[in-house]
Design a protein around this motif. Structure first.
Motif, PDB file in Angstrom:
ATOM      1  N   GLN A 132       0.863  -1.179   0.000  1.00 27.75           N
ATOM      2  CA  GLN A 132       0.000   0.000   0.000  1.00 27.75           C
ATOM      3  C   GLN A 132       0.902   1.233   0.000  1.00 27.75           C
ATOM      4  N   LEU A 133       0.635   2.163  -0.912  1.00 24.18           N
ATOM      5  CA  LEU A 133       1.383   3.415  -0.977  1.00 24.18           C
ATOM      6  C   LEU A 133       0.485   4.536  -0.463  1.00 24.18           C
ATOM      7  N   VAL A 134       0.977   5.272   0.513  1.00 23.89           N
ATOM      8  CA  VAL A 134       0.232   6.400   1.071  1.00 23.89           C
ATOM      9  C   VAL A 134       1.171   7.600   1.128  1.00 23.89           C
ATOM     10  N   GLY A 135       0.590   8.781   1.212  1.00 19.22           N
ATOM     11  CA  GLY A 135       1.448   9.960   1.277  1.00 19.22           C
ATOM     12  C   GLY A 135       0.663  11.237   1.423  1.00 19.22           C
ATOM     13  N   GLY A 136       1.389  12.303   1.650  1.00 18.09           N
ATOM     14  CA  GLY A 136       0.763  13.607   1.781  1.00 18.09           C
ATOM     15  C   GLY A 136       1.797  14.681   2.029  1.00 18.09           C
ATOM     16  N   PRO A 137       1.421  15.939   1.863  1.00 19.65           N
ATOM     17  CA  PRO A 137       2.369  17.041   2.041  1.00 19.65           C
ATOM     18  C   PRO A 137       2.689  17.272   3.512  1.00 19.65           C
ATOM     19  N   ASP A 160       2.431  22.137   2.512  1.00 23.67           N
ATOM     20  CA  ASP A 160       3.406  22.663   1.560  1.00 23.67           C
ATOM     21  C   ASP A 160       2.847  22.771   0.144  1.00 23.67           C
ATOM     22  N   PHE A 161       1.832  21.966  -0.171  1.00 25.29           N
ATOM     23  CA  PHE A 161       1.315  21.937  -1.539  1.00 25.29           C
ATOM     24  C   PHE A 161      -0.199  22.093  -1.544  1.00 25.29           C
ATOM     25  N   TYR A 190       5.734  14.698   1.283  1.00 30.48           N
ATOM     26  CA  TYR A 190       6.225  15.617   0.261  1.00 30.48           C
ATOM     27  C   TYR A 190       6.583  16.954   0.907  1.00 30.48           C
ATOM     28  N   ARG A 191       7.771  17.476   0.593  1.00 31.02           N
ATOM     29  CA  ARG A 191       8.247  18.739   1.156  1.00 31.02           C
ATOM     30  C   ARG A 191       8.686  19.688   0.047  1.00 31.02           C
ATOM     31  N   SER A 192       8.505  20.971   0.306  1.00 29.94           N
ATOM     32  CA  SER A 192       8.948  21.972  -0.666  1.00 29.94           C
ATOM     33  C   SER A 192      10.356  22.474  -0.359  1.00 29.94           C
ATOM     34  N   ASP A 193      10.888  22.149   0.841  1.00 29.81           N
ATOM     35  CA  ASP A 193      12.251  22.565   1.213  1.00 29.81           C
ATOM     36  C   ASP A 193      12.775  21.587   2.258  1.00 29.81           C
ATOM     37  N   GLU A 220       4.188  20.721  -7.193  1.00 31.04           N
ATOM     38  CA  GLU A 220       3.033  21.609  -7.307  1.00 31.04           C
ATOM     39  C   GLU A 220       2.491  21.681  -8.728  1.00 31.04           C
ATOM     40  N   THR A 221       3.368  21.611  -9.726  1.00 33.95           N
ATOM     41  CA  THR A 221       2.939  21.770 -11.115  1.00 33.95           C
ATOM     42  C   THR A 221       3.118  20.506 -11.958  1.00 33.95           C
ATOM     43  N   ALA A 222       3.616  19.431 -11.361  1.00 31.02           N
ATOM     44  CA  ALA A 222       3.892  18.211 -12.125  1.00 31.02           C
ATOM     45  C   ALA A 222       2.598  17.492 -12.506  1.00 31.02           C
ATOM     46  N   SER A 223       2.626  16.813 -13.642  1.00 29.07           N
ATOM     47  CA  SER A 223       1.495  16.007 -14.083  1.00 29.07           C
ATOM     48  C   SER A 223       1.491  14.676 -13.331  1.00 29.07           C
TER      49      SER A 223
END
Length: 217
Positions: A7-12, A20-21, A64-67, A95-98
């Motif tokens: 199972q893959l899970v995730g978040g900013p 962050d996003f 997911y991190r922006s810095d 933020e802008t990736a497909s």
């Protein structure tokens, strides 16, 4: 019922000013994770690989991190038969990736998580489908005895338990599990279903461990 081994899970990451996003970017990331999960489930024999240590499933959590500020995640936890590696990745372009770009970017990160599990648990390299016949397996770890298991800290999960009817026969269990899953989907939101960390069965019951999603997660 067959429990998927991955199972893959995730978040900013959430900071003082919020995530962050944007929610749009997070939705694209979830779509990419589901597609990647489907690919990896058919590409690798992770079930046999995990069974070397008595585990049934691995849930990889990506933050997911922006810095690079703050403490980055890189650890492996476990709850009963469930392994829970957690990794952070700094990628402001999320933020802008497909969806396709996110999936391509996350694939090596997920493979890194598998490598980390293989190293820490001495499982070796994750075998591709059809290449795990020679692996030695051990009995699955016992079902969790703790009535309130947790993911990272006490109080961050809740448990849903369904007892089997007293007269149920083994041949009836697949249909019973299917009905229980349908009931669970009626009970939980889509976000709640994505937060199911583990599903366990015994001779008399089935139970689901669900992570509580809070705003600061």
């Amino acid at each position: 019922m067959t429990i998927a081994w991955l199972q893959l899970v995730g978040g900013p990451r959430y900071g003082e000013d919020g995530p962050d996003f944007s929610g749009v970017a997070d939705t694209r990331a979830w779509t990419a994770l589901r597609e990647l999960e489907t690919e990896l489930l058919s590409e690798f024999d992770g079930g046999r690989w995990l069974a070397q240590g008595g585990y049934e499933r691995v849930a990889i959590h990506l933050e997911y991190r922006s810095d690079k500020r703050g403490r980055a995640r890189r650890k492996i936890g476990e709850t009963g038969r469930l392994l829970t590696p957690s990794l952070s990745l700094v990628w402001p372009e999320l933020e802008t990736a497909s969806v396709g770009e996110i999936k391509d970017h996350l694939r090596p990160v997920v493979l890194e998580a598998f490598a980390l599990v293989g190293e820490r648990k001495k499982f070796g390299q994750l075998p591709r489908a059809g290449e795990a016949a020679g692996l030695q397996t051990v009995p699955l770890k016992p079902l969790i005895e703790d009535p309130a298991p947790y993911d990272e800290e006490p109080g961050d999960c809740f448990v849903i338990t369904r007892d089997f009817p007293p007269d149920v026969e083994e041949a009836q269990l697949p249909e019973l599990f299917r009905r229980y899953e349908e009931d669970l989907e009626e009970l939980l939101s889509d976000e709640g279903m994505d937060s199911v960390l583990d599903m366990e069965t015994s001779a008399t019951a089935a139970r689901w461990v669900v992570r509580i999603v809070r705003e600061e997660d």
